[in-house]
Design an enzyme around this catalytic site. Sequence first.
Site, mmCIF file in Angstrom:
data_model
loop_
_atom_site.group_PDB
_atom_site.id
_atom_site.type_symbol
_atom_site.label_atom_id
_atom_site.label_comp_id
_atom_site.label_asym_id
_atom_site.label_seq_id
_atom_site.Cartn_x
_atom_site.Cartn_y
_atom_site.Cartn_z
ATOM 1 N N ASP B 68 0.891 -0.914 -0.117
ATOM 2 C CA ASP B 68 0.018 -0.162 0.101
ATOM 3 C C ASP B 68 0.746 1.266 -0.260
ATOM 4 O OD1 ASP B 68 0.426 -0.903 2.674
ATOM 5 O OD2 ASP B 68 -1.129 0.557 3.791
ATOM 6 N N HIS B 69 2.297 1.262 0.329
ATOM 7 C CA HIS B 69 2.853 2.179 0.253
ATOM 8 C C HIS B 69 3.790 2.295 -1.301
ATOM 9 C CE1 HIS B 69 2.506 3.929 3.769
ATOM 10 N NE2 HIS B 69 2.197 1.908 4.585
#
Lengths: 396, 396
Positions: B68-69
């Site tokens: 998610d990063h």
Amino acid sequence: MVVALDITFLGTGSAQPSATRNHQAIALRTDGEIWLFDCGEATQHQFQKSKLKMGKITRIFITHMHGDHCFGLAPLLCSMTDNLNPANQNNSQDEQRIPIDIYGPSPLRSWLRTTLTSTYSNLGRPYRVHELLFKDDPVDQNLSLHNNELPGENIHLNSDHVFALPLFHSALEKGYRVQAAPILHSISSLGYVITEPDSPGKLNALIPIIKKHAAALKEQHHLSNPMTLLGDLQRTNQPYTLPDGTQLLPPPRRPGRQIVILGDTYDPSAVAKIVTSENPAVLVHEATNALTKLDFMIEKQNKRTPYSPPTFEDVEKRAKEHGHSTPQMAAAFAKRINCQKLILTHFSARYRGDDSPEAKEVMEEIRNLAVAAFDNRDQDVFCARDLWTFDVKMTS
Amino acid sequence: MVVALDITFLGTGSAQPSATRNHQAIALRTDGEIWLFDCGEATQHQFQKSKLKMGKITRIFITHMHGDHCFGLAPLLCSMTDNLNPANQNNSQDEQRIPIDIYGPSPLRSWLRTTLTSTYSNLGRPYRVHELLFKDDPVDQNLSLHNNELPGENIHLNSDHVFALPLFHSALEKGYRVQAAPILHSISSLGYVITEPDSPGKLNALIPIIKKHAAALKEQHHLSNPMTLLGDLQRTNQPYTLPDGTQLLPPPRRPGRQIVILGDTYDPSAVAKIVTSENPAVLVHEATNALTKLDFMIEKQNKRTPYSPPTFEDVEKRAKEHGHSTPQMAAAFAKRINCQKLILTHFSARYRGDDSPEAKEVMEEIRNLAVAAFDNRDQDVFCARDLWTFDVKMTS
């Protein structure tokens, strides 16, 4: 009973996403399952905007390895298998255990493995990648599987120069068939042909006959309910001899619908030979480049002199140089395989997919280019839009 | 002249994206450049929705390797360097030649290389990855670079247990400084501290003095325009002796703003020692988990009995188990480094970021939890929302 079958276009753009067209992803929904074709970036976002539940995906087919067709795969897998995600909590325990089967060209398997490993991703379901190996593609050695990975098959072209895909679980049990053929693009690209199992024939015509013989069937054949013969005929597919000697023939089985979904291509000829239906239900074909009024407007804006508008030949030449097709090329292939419906997709970002009169006018122009090349079959050509669902009808 | 500096939150969610919170990405804009911190999936989509131009990104910093990063990194690179993309066509030829510097933990470099290679991606600009190597991380051997890749640096912790990042081009020339420290999470995670170069002191107070001595300066020192002394004082940073013997001191230089941006963490202590400012301008801290009225509502909906509402301790324990923080933990660190403003982000998908009264009420609850733990500094705590821009003021 005929199974509902529909196709939702989650993304219909090419290269760059736009406000109205996301990267490629096509969800084929049949019998409560979703089979996903391609998975560009933000496909999970498109699922959230649609009525489809990503936890229902059982199989994923990648047409080719360009990023706009596969960058969303790892993030989708993380989200769709996250059993803490409320969207997936209706999935049964069985659904959580069955591996997700992913098909596509090399190096899909090693790339996905590297991606999931590098990002410390833990999936809530196992997965496996079946690679469709083109000539000279190295066979992945499967030496160190990801924690959630099962060994997948290495699928080589058979003697007919076709990939026959192994199907598992429900698709195998129900008799679906998927084949793929290499199509021409700037990199290895695939066209998939999905064939539904045949379904039982229509019984309507038999009902009055049985009614006519009902009394004799009860008395002489001791059938308390002669109508049960209908189910028997479907099940056994054997003729039945009525009390008067008449042969009651089982209704001919109805051939399953055939769906053709192509990756990017400037020449999908090789797919023609795996289209076994005389009249496949749907062809989904890219139409990245077209010649529309926009080209003339852009020329004018740029104030280029001398002003020389492009021709259809120019556009086709440019499309082919980049490995792509025009609406006319898509229609020519639709005609060649005699499909019932042609759906165009993979549009350049300049072809907006919204409801504005300008966008609709340009898209209608594109559609009409294909209609004209498809025997003027105005009712049978569509330009896909994001989140649009096409219901695949059973016609026979 | 003080340079405008602002921070746009392109994504403020955690794990799953939602309709109101995309995955993590923070754009720090300074001096016409964008420095991007993290790049979750669909960050390029968020750029399109914002007023920022992705072609202006010069540096990308990844805090940790959770998907998610970083899942949006390869697709963003493809789009932001596509010189055919109209959004990038204003970039100068210089901008198209300067490599994009990407910083982050291992195996960022090999993963990005594999991704770009596997997807046949061609970038319109070169890039290089500088890896911040934690203890025991293998050094990437850089054996076969991607076509658009330049060799990057391998950055080891220095004797102070700090990563001093090499900066290049404009950031080096202008005197920016970026350091990072390892912070505690479920995997290797980083907190970045960005320090602006000092800027010249304020001259206002000197103007009346020069005016007073203007005639003497003209006559005795032969200055046709005594006001030019102001520029000389700034440039040389040396005292100037006026005709009457008074020393005119150069105004003290104003220290550059310091910005602290943390990756996911349950303990960012190690960052405290690289915060050299007594009063850093902004701390961006995750606050994934909180205790709000939603927890009580959810308990009721589930009709769990016996009904035992969670406590702050329960929530903090659960947050830490997953490597995360609560608003109170973020505020405690804000207090420790004495920052001027605290911005919370990385919220669970249940904390919606829209304008509905319900969402605003819950986010205000979360903000107030941090305010209470930050000496009741109500004006200094913010909950980030997608596409919100925070203007970093120069206070001294």
